[in-house]
Design a protein around this motif. Structure first.
Motif, short mmCIF file in Angstrom:
data_model
loop_
_atom_site.label_atom_id
_atom_site.label_comp_id
_atom_site.label_asym_id
_atom_site.label_seq_id
_atom_site.Cartn_x
_atom_site.Cartn_y
_atom_site.Cartn_z
N ASP A 96 0.84 -1.20 0.00
CA ASP A 96 0.00 0.00 0.00
C ASP A 96 0.88 1.25 0.00
O ASP A 96 1.74 1.41 0.88
CB ASP A 96 -0.90 -0.03 1.24
CG ASP A 96 -1.86 1.14 1.30
OD1 ASP A 96 -2.12 1.75 0.24
OD2 ASP A 96 -2.37 1.43 2.41
N ARG A 142 0.23 4.34 0.79
CA ARG A 142 0.04 5.19 1.96
C ARG A 142 0.82 4.66 3.16
O ARG A 142 1.52 5.40 3.85
CB ARG A 142 -1.45 5.28 2.30
CG ARG A 142 -1.75 6.17 3.48
CD ARG A 142 -3.26 6.25 3.72
NE ARG A 142 -3.54 7.04 4.88
CZ ARG A 142 -3.70 6.53 6.10
NH1 ARG A 142 -3.62 5.24 6.28
NH2 ARG A 142 -3.96 7.32 7.11
N TYR A 151 1.03 12.03 4.45
CA TYR A 151 0.52 10.67 4.26
C TYR A 151 -0.62 10.34 5.23
O TYR A 151 -1.50 9.56 4.90
CB TYR A 151 1.63 9.64 4.35
CG TYR A 151 2.47 9.57 3.10
CD1 TYR A 151 1.97 9.01 1.94
CD2 TYR A 151 3.76 10.08 3.08
CE1 TYR A 151 2.71 8.95 0.79
CE2 TYR A 151 4.52 10.02 1.94
CZ TYR A 151 3.99 9.46 0.79
OH TYR A 151 4.73 9.40 -0.35
N ARG A 152 -0.56 10.90 6.42
CA ARG A 152 -1.62 10.65 7.39
C ARG A 152 -2.93 11.27 6.94
O ARG A 152 -4.01 10.74 7.17
CB ARG A 152 -1.22 11.17 8.76
CG ARG A 152 -2.12 10.67 9.88
CD ARG A 152 -1.67 11.18 11.19
NE ARG A 152 -1.74 12.65 11.16
CZ ARG A 152 -1.10 13.43 11.98
NH1 ARG A 152 -0.32 12.92 12.90
NH2 ARG A 152 -1.22 14.74 11.90
N SER A 153 -2.86 12.41 6.25
CA SER A 153 -4.08 13.09 5.81
C SER A 153 -4.67 12.50 4.53
O SER A 153 -5.77 12.84 4.16
CB SER A 153 -3.79 14.58 5.60
OG SER A 153 -2.93 14.76 4.52
N MET A 154 -3.91 11.62 3.87
CA MET A 154 -4.44 10.99 2.65
C MET A 154 -5.52 9.98 2.99
O MET A 154 -5.48 9.32 4.02
CB MET A 154 -3.30 10.26 1.90
CG MET A 154 -2.32 11.17 1.22
SD MET A 154 -0.93 10.27 0.50
CE MET A 154 -1.73 9.23 -0.67
N LYS A 155 -6.49 9.88 2.11
CA LYS A 155 -7.54 8.87 2.28
C LYS A 155 -7.00 7.51 1.85
O LYS A 155 -6.18 7.41 0.95
CB LYS A 155 -8.75 9.21 1.41
CG LYS A 155 -9.30 10.58 1.66
CD LYS A 155 -10.33 10.53 2.73
CE LYS A 155 -10.91 11.96 2.84
NZ LYS A 155 -11.69 12.16 3.97
N SER A 156 -7.46 6.46 2.54
CA SER A 156 -6.97 5.13 2.17
C SER A 156 -7.58 4.62 0.90
O SER A 156 -8.62 4.83 0.49
CB SER A 156 -7.25 4.09 3.21
OG SER A 156 -7.76 4.48 4.39
#
Length: 98
Positions: free
Chosen positions: A32, A34, A93-98
């Motif tokens: 993944d 992310r 990366y934490r703010s990106m949607k999975s």
């Protein structure tokens, strides 16, 4: 007191080194993007902390000559750069949607 501080710095350096290697392996093995980015950012954070701790140990362990101070300052600058880059990437990366 100084000996205790040296041992504490050595233990923290070893801990951040192990964490850095662990996150690096997790980053390289993750499919993944992310999770791979988060682990790479954590690797940078751990490496930055480790470099700052190495610089502190280097500056405290030996008497100050000009070359040792320059190398210590260089490690601190490099460590802070890694730390801030890792924190920035971790937030991205934490703010990106999975």
């Amino acid at each position: 007191m100084v000996t205790t501080l040296h041992w504490l710095l050595l233990i923290l350096i070893l801990l951040t080194s192990v964490l850095s290697v662990t996150y690096s392996f997790k980053s390289r093995r993750s499919p993944d993007p992310r999770v791979r980015g988060l682990n790479a950012a954590r690797t940078n954070i751990c490496m930055g902390i480790m470099l700052v701790l190495i610089a502190l140990f280097f500056m405290l362990a030996y008497s100050g000559s000009t070359i040792k101070v320059i190398f210590g300052a260089l490690f601190i600058v490099l460590g802070l750069f890694n730390l801030f880059a890792g924190l920035r990437n971790h937030n991205v990366y934490r703010s990106m949607k999975s």
